[in-house]
Write a protein that holds these residues in place. Sequence first.
Motif, mmCIF file in Angstrom:
data_model
loop_
_atom_site.group_PDB
_atom_site.id
_atom_site.type_symbol
_atom_site.label_atom_id
_atom_site.label_comp_id
_atom_site.label_asym_id
_atom_site.label_seq_id
_atom_site.Cartn_x
_atom_site.Cartn_y
_atom_site.Cartn_z
ATOM 1 N N ILE A 135 46.613 49.123 35.473
ATOM 2 C CA ILE A 135 46.677 48.061 35.856
ATOM 3 C C ILE A 135 46.489 48.090 37.581
ATOM 4 C CG2 ILE A 135 47.941 46.058 35.734
ATOM 5 C CD1 ILE A 135 47.854 47.270 33.045
ATOM 6 N N THR A 136 45.373 47.482 37.709
ATOM 7 C CA THR A 136 45.632 47.216 39.124
ATOM 8 C C THR A 136 45.244 45.679 39.900
ATOM 9 O OG1 THR A 136 44.183 47.833 40.833
ATOM 10 C CG2 THR A 136 42.849 48.198 38.674
ATOM 11 N N GLY A 137 45.217 45.598 40.812
ATOM 12 C CA GLY A 137 45.537 44.330 41.471
ATOM 13 C C GLY A 137 44.562 44.557 42.148
ATOM 14 N N LEU A 138 43.650 43.516 42.649
ATOM 15 C CA LEU A 138 42.987 43.530 43.958
ATOM 16 C C LEU A 138 42.985 42.306 45.494
ATOM 17 C CD1 LEU A 138 38.720 43.321 41.701
ATOM 18 C CD2 LEU A 138 40.888 45.160 42.391
ATOM 19 N N GLY A 139 42.630 42.931 46.507
ATOM 20 C CA GLY A 139 43.186 42.202 47.215
ATOM 21 C C GLY A 139 42.641 42.643 48.302
ATOM 22 N N ASN A 140 43.588 42.366 49.823
ATOM 23 C CA ASN A 140 43.181 42.944 51.042
ATOM 24 C C ASN A 140 44.664 42.976 51.703
ATOM 25 O OD1 ASN A 140 40.554 42.721 51.602
ATOM 26 N ND2 ASN A 140 40.451 40.215 51.326
ATOM 27 N N PRO A 141 43.872 44.543 52.288
ATOM 28 C CA PRO A 141 45.745 44.693 52.494
ATOM 29 C C PRO A 141 46.140 44.425 54.319
ATOM 30 C CG PRO A 141 43.853 46.476 53.508
ATOM 31 C CD PRO A 141 43.631 45.122 52.805
ATOM 32 N N GLY A 142 47.517 44.298 54.416
ATOM 33 C CA GLY A 142 47.404 43.868 55.450
ATOM 34 C C GLY A 142 48.105 42.604 55.342
ATOM 35 N N PHE A 156 44.957 58.241 47.101
ATOM 36 C CA PHE A 156 43.366 57.230 46.298
ATOM 37 C C PHE A 156 43.497 55.796 47.284
ATOM 38 C CE2 PHE A 156 45.935 59.349 42.889
ATOM 39 C CZ PHE A 156 44.775 60.710 42.819
ATOM 40 N N ASN A 157 43.464 56.326 48.282
ATOM 41 C CA ASN A 157 43.391 54.787 48.988
ATOM 42 C C ASN A 157 43.780 53.253 48.272
ATOM 43 O OD1 ASN A 157 41.390 56.170 51.316
ATOM 44 N ND2 ASN A 157 39.715 56.142 49.331
ATOM 45 N N GLY A 158 44.890 54.117 47.958
ATOM 46 C CA GLY A 158 45.741 53.215 47.629
ATOM 47 C C GLY A 158 47.368 53.078 47.155
ATOM 48 N N PHE A 159 48.304 52.486 47.043
ATOM 49 C CA PHE A 159 49.910 51.964 47.047
ATOM 50 C C PHE A 159 49.502 51.801 45.435
ATOM 51 C CE2 PHE A 159 50.308 49.617 50.973
ATOM 52 C CZ PHE A 159 50.273 51.394 52.064
ATOM 53 N N TRP A 160 50.094 53.152 44.751
ATOM 54 C CA TRP A 160 50.636 53.127 43.017
ATOM 55 C C TRP A 160 52.021 53.576 42.200
ATOM 56 C CZ3 TRP A 160 50.159 57.834 40.272
ATOM 57 C CH2 TRP A 160 50.104 59.240 41.318
ATOM 58 N N GLU A 175 47.705 48.647 43.724
ATOM 59 C CA GLU A 175 46.772 48.127 45.068
ATOM 60 C C GLU A 175 45.948 48.576 45.808
ATOM 61 O OE1 GLU A 175 49.902 45.364 46.791
ATOM 62 O OE2 GLU A 175 50.252 44.699 44.469
ATOM 63 N N PRO A 176 44.690 48.604 45.611
ATOM 64 C CA PRO A 176 44.416 49.843 46.596
ATOM 65 C C PRO A 176 44.065 49.324 47.822
ATOM 66 C CG PRO A 176 42.502 49.055 44.908
ATOM 67 C CD PRO A 176 44.080 47.710 44.596
ATOM 68 N N GLN A 177 44.012 49.833 48.790
ATOM 69 C CA GLN A 177 44.337 49.714 50.168
ATOM 70 C C GLN A 177 43.321 50.039 51.101
ATOM 71 O OE1 GLN A 177 47.645 48.398 51.286
ATOM 72 N NE2 GLN A 177 47.399 48.466 49.587
ATOM 73 N N THR A 178 41.959 49.718 50.381
ATOM 74 C CA THR A 178 40.855 49.988 50.996
ATOM 75 C C THR A 178 40.427 48.339 51.058
ATOM 76 O OG1 THR A 178 39.477 49.466 48.955
ATOM 77 C CG2 THR A 178 39.878 51.728 49.621
ATOM 78 N N TYR A 179 39.813 47.303 51.634
ATOM 79 C CA TYR A 179 39.679 46.009 51.742
ATOM 80 C C TYR A 179 38.565 45.808 50.042
ATOM 81 C CZ TYR A 179 40.597 45.296 56.374
ATOM 82 O OH TYR A 179 41.557 45.129 57.329
ATOM 83 N N MET A 180 38.887 44.666 49.513
ATOM 84 C CA MET A 180 38.696 44.175 48.911
ATOM 85 C C MET A 180 36.861 44.428 48.327
ATOM 86 S SD MET A 180 38.913 42.218 45.859
ATOM 87 C CE MET A 180 39.699 40.420 46.699
ATOM 88 N N ASN A 181 36.148 44.351 48.933
ATOM 89 C CA ASN A 181 34.729 44.974 48.859
ATOM 90 C C ASN A 181 34.332 46.386 48.222
ATOM 91 O OD1 ASN A 181 34.096 42.099 49.426
ATOM 92 N ND2 ASN A 181 32.843 42.401 51.052
ATOM 93 N N GLY A 213 36.402 49.562 44.377
ATOM 94 C CA GLY A 213 36.197 50.825 43.329
ATOM 95 C C GLY A 213 36.567 51.903 44.110
ATOM 96 N N LYS A 214 36.405 52.546 45.884
ATOM 97 C CA LYS A 214 36.899 53.540 45.992
ATOM 98 C C LYS A 214 37.996 54.194 45.881
ATOM 99 C CE LYS A 214 33.269 52.709 49.007
ATOM 100 N NZ LYS A 214 32.719 53.150 51.209
ATOM 101 N N SER A 215 38.866 53.267 45.483
ATOM 102 C CA SER A 215 40.267 53.625 45.575
ATOM 103 C C SER A 215 40.903 53.691 43.586
ATOM 104 C CB SER A 215 41.376 52.326 45.364
ATOM 105 O OG SER A 215 42.727 52.747 45.469
ATOM 106 N N ILE A 216 40.118 52.621 43.203
ATOM 107 C CA ILE A 216 40.312 52.602 41.574
ATOM 108 C C ILE A 216 39.494 53.898 40.702
ATOM 109 C CG2 ILE A 216 39.883 51.301 39.302
ATOM 110 C CD1 ILE A 216 40.467 49.036 41.249
ATOM 111 N N ALA A 217 38.524 54.337 41.585
ATOM 112 C CA ALA A 217 37.539 55.144 40.910
ATOM 113 C C ALA A 217 38.377 56.986 40.810
ATOM 114 C CB ALA A 217 35.809 55.063 40.946
ATOM 115 N N PRO A 218 39.365 57.023 41.890
ATOM 116 C CA PRO A 218 39.158 58.496 42.634
ATOM 117 C C PRO A 218 40.559 58.293 40.919
ATOM 118 C CG PRO A 218 38.086 57.415 44.063
ATOM 119 C CD PRO A 218 38.380 56.446 42.923
#
Length: 185
Positions: free
Chosen positions: A4-11, A42-46, A60-66, A69-74
């Motif tokens: 389960i992942t939520g999308l957003g921007n870090p900070g 994985f470029n995120g908090f989990w 929650e990926p800690q990449t920017y929104m765009n 996938g660089k967090s979720i896929a790995p």
Amino acid sequence: MKLITGLGNPGAKYDKTKHNTGFMALDNYLAKNNLTLDKEKFNGFWTKTKINNEDVIFLEPQTYMNDSGKSIAPLANFFKINPSDILVIHDDMDMPIGKIRIRANGKSGGHNGIKSIMACLGTNEFNRLKIGIRHPQNQSVVSWVLTPFNSDQQKLMDQAFLTSESIIDDFISGKNAQYLMNQYN
């Protein structure tokens, strides 16, 4: 295993903005269930937990929104999670504020976070929980998505987050996308 992942921007400057609707919905669920995102990889908090005998990862990926996938896929690849066992929670400008729609797959609808996930996973066969934030009326799209909800809008979002809790629970319990769409769309 479910992701389960939520999308957003870090900070902190993005914390309560419309584009962070996915983070807010996930944070609401985690708080209600006394869970915290206690790992950073994985470029995120989990976190990984067990709910009703199902292994579940919340991310929650800690990449920017765009680049979500660089967090979720790995993470999905590392834990060998099938795309059909992924639920992505995100904002949607094509729906009224607080409206919810479930999708089992499909195109990105112009959402750059979803485009990134599709590119990195190599498929569009993952589930989406879309929460409406509507199109801006008197400002640019960028300004709109990076501003907070007003008090009336927040009331609608709070109701959407409450409904999201039930959707997440149903998804974890193994309800398929067709059931979720019939129940909540």
